[in-house]
Design a protein around this motif. Structure first.
Motif, PDB file in Angstrom:
ATOM      1  N   ALA A 176      33.944  74.843  34.293  1.00 20.62           N
ATOM      2  CA  ALA A 176      34.113  73.682  33.405  1.00 20.62           C
ATOM      3  C   ALA A 176      33.696  74.022  31.973  1.00 20.62           C
ATOM      4  N   ILE A 181      33.697  71.418  29.007  1.00 19.74           N
ATOM      5  CA  ILE A 181      32.955  70.349  29.676  1.00 19.74           C
ATOM      6  C   ILE A 181      31.680  70.930  30.283  1.00 19.74           C
ATOM      7  N   PRO A 207      33.311  63.017  37.380  1.00 19.35           N
ATOM      8  CA  PRO A 207      32.391  62.395  36.416  1.00 19.35           C
ATOM      9  C   PRO A 207      31.602  61.225  37.001  1.00 19.35           C
ATOM     10  N   PHE A 212      29.092  64.584  33.032  1.00 21.89           N
ATOM     11  CA  PHE A 212      29.980  65.441  32.231  1.00 21.89           C
ATOM     12  C   PHE A 212      29.664  65.204  30.756  1.00 21.89           C
ATOM     13  N   PRO A 214      30.653  66.494  26.680  1.00 18.78           N
ATOM     14  CA  PRO A 214      31.526  67.335  25.844  1.00 18.78           C
ATOM     15  C   PRO A 214      30.726  68.512  25.286  1.00 18.78           C
ATOM     16  N   PHE A 227      31.048  62.276  28.663  1.00 19.17           N
ATOM     17  CA  PHE A 227      32.439  62.658  28.405  1.00 19.17           C
ATOM     18  C   PHE A 227      33.383  61.478  28.648  1.00 19.17           C
ATOM     19  N   ASP A 228      33.118  60.729  29.720  1.00 22.95           N
ATOM     20  CA  ASP A 228      34.059  59.692  30.170  1.00 22.95           C
ATOM     21  C   ASP A 228      33.666  58.271  29.763  1.00 22.95           C
ATOM     22  N   ARG A 261      40.029  59.525  28.168  1.00 23.96           N
ATOM     23  CA  ARG A 261      38.967  60.521  28.406  1.00 23.96           C
ATOM     24  C   ARG A 261      38.983  61.009  29.863  1.00 23.96           C
ATOM     25  N   TYR A 262      39.201  60.085  30.813  1.00 25.35           N
ATOM     26  CA  TYR A 262      39.314  60.506  32.221  1.00 25.35           C
ATOM     27  C   TYR A 262      40.496  61.449  32.398  1.00 25.35           C
ATOM     28  N   GLU A 264      41.905  63.253  30.132  1.00 26.15           N
ATOM     29  CA  GLU A 264      41.609  64.510  29.428  1.00 26.15           C
ATOM     30  C   GLU A 264      40.738  65.427  30.292  1.00 26.15           C
ATOM     31  N   ALA A 265      39.732  64.877  30.931  1.00 26.95           N
ATOM     32  CA  ALA A 265      38.887  65.693  31.818  1.00 26.95           C
ATOM     33  C   ALA A 265      39.740  66.307  32.925  1.00 26.95           C
ATOM     34  N   ARG A 268      42.054  69.090  31.398  1.00 29.38           N
ATOM     35  CA  ARG A 268      41.316  70.286  30.976  1.00 29.38           C
ATOM     36  C   ARG A 268      40.905  71.133  32.171  1.00 29.38           C
TER      37      ARG A 268
END
Ligand code: Q0Z
Length: 286
Positions: A176, A181, A207, A212, A214, A227-228, A261-262, A264-265, A268
């Motif tokens: 990650a 992440i 998450p 998580f 950034p 992150f989320d 954001r979810y 995107e995680a 990625r």
């Protein structure tokens, strides 16, 4: 779900029994913050978490076998082998946050691990630590030391559980981090299958079961943004809500920003587009 009997509810998930050996785990789009489930859904959140969990199960099967039997076409339901779950939460921490930071600040230790002096909030630990907790029926899980954990599962099994948990965390956190992440900490649920084989269950490395962060804004000495969920937390803080139920409804821009954001995680980590996942959920397994 006419063919399945409901057996348990989590804050944002449900479990149904398919037959004596198989369960169906269904992840909803509900979101919780400050331990309260909000009245507004985040569209596709349950699909993102189900897909990510499936992705990690496929990627870690050489470390430990897991309960996954199939991902359903709806993208939010996992058919799983029924396990006899261990009565501990298998938490691994690579960074100092949450109850780990709290316990360290008070005692210099986390679950019996004596840590270096003068660590700051969110600091990376010299090496990841296994910090088991008991499953509280209500309220919060309680951190326990390895002696107490050994009383609950047996010393021999605990050693295997610790080794597997640390190996899973190392593999996933390294993977990650290369994708921007940081997995600050994570909780695994392990169980025994019908043959007595230690098996990874529940959801893993999502998450919701992990912190998580950034990587690009990581800065120890303060709490890190999630992150989320950061848009949701910031919006709730801006209202001056007292964090007791009922939680506030979320405006469309907070819903959309959080959904993004979810997704995107997911993108990625998996190198798939989320549309690829919606078209064929089991694409995450190869
Ligand atoms: C997971 C939970 C959820 C509420 C039980 N493979 C398994 N075998 C036996 N038990 C479980 C599993 Cl995953 C199991 N939980 C946690 C999940 C809703 C509670 F979706 N409880």
């Amino acid at each position: 779900m006419p063919e399945a009997v409901h057996v348990a509810s989590g804050k944002v998930r449900e479990i149904f029994e398919l037959d004596s050996e198989r369960l169906l785990l269904v992840a909803s789009d509900r979101i919780s913050t400050f331990d309260v489930v909000l009245p507004t859904d985040i569209p596709d959140k349950g699909r993102v978490l189900t897909g990510l969990s499936g992705f990690w199960f496929a990627r870690t099967r050489e470390i430990v076998p897991n309960h996954l039997l199939a991902l359903r076409e709806d993208g939010r339901s996992t058919e799983a082998r029924r396990l006899s779950m261990l009565p501990i939460e298998c938490v691994v921490r690579g960074y100092l946050a949450g109850s780990g930071w709290k316990d360290y600040s008070a005692t210099g230790e986390v679950c019996g691990h004596r840590l270096p002096e003068a660590l700051r909030e969110s600091d990376r630990l010299p090496e990841p630590i296994f910090t088991p907790a008991t499953k509280a029926q209500t309220g919060h899980d309680e951190n326990i030391d390895r002696e107490r954990a050994a009383e609950l599962v047996g010393g021999e099994l605990l050693a295997e559980v610790e080794r597997i948990s640390l190996e899973l965390y190392r593999a996933a956190s390294e993977f990650a981090a290369e994708r921007g992440i940081l997995i600050a900490d994570t909780k695994f649920e392990l169980g025994l299958d019908a043959e007595g084989t230690l098996t990874l269950g529940d959801e893993a490395l999502t998450p919701d079961s992990s912190r998580f962060w950034p990587a690009d804004t990581y800065e120890p000495g303060r709490p890190q943004p999630s992150f989320d969920k950061q848009y949701v937390r910031d919006y709730c803080e801006s209202l001056g809500w007292d964090k007791t139920p009922p939680g506030p409804e979320l405006p469309p821009e907070v819903v959309e920003g959080t959904r993004a954001r979810y997704v995107e995680a997911f993108e990625r980590l998996t190198d798939l587009t989320f549309d690829d996942y919606l078209a064929e959920p089991e694409a995450v397994l190869s």
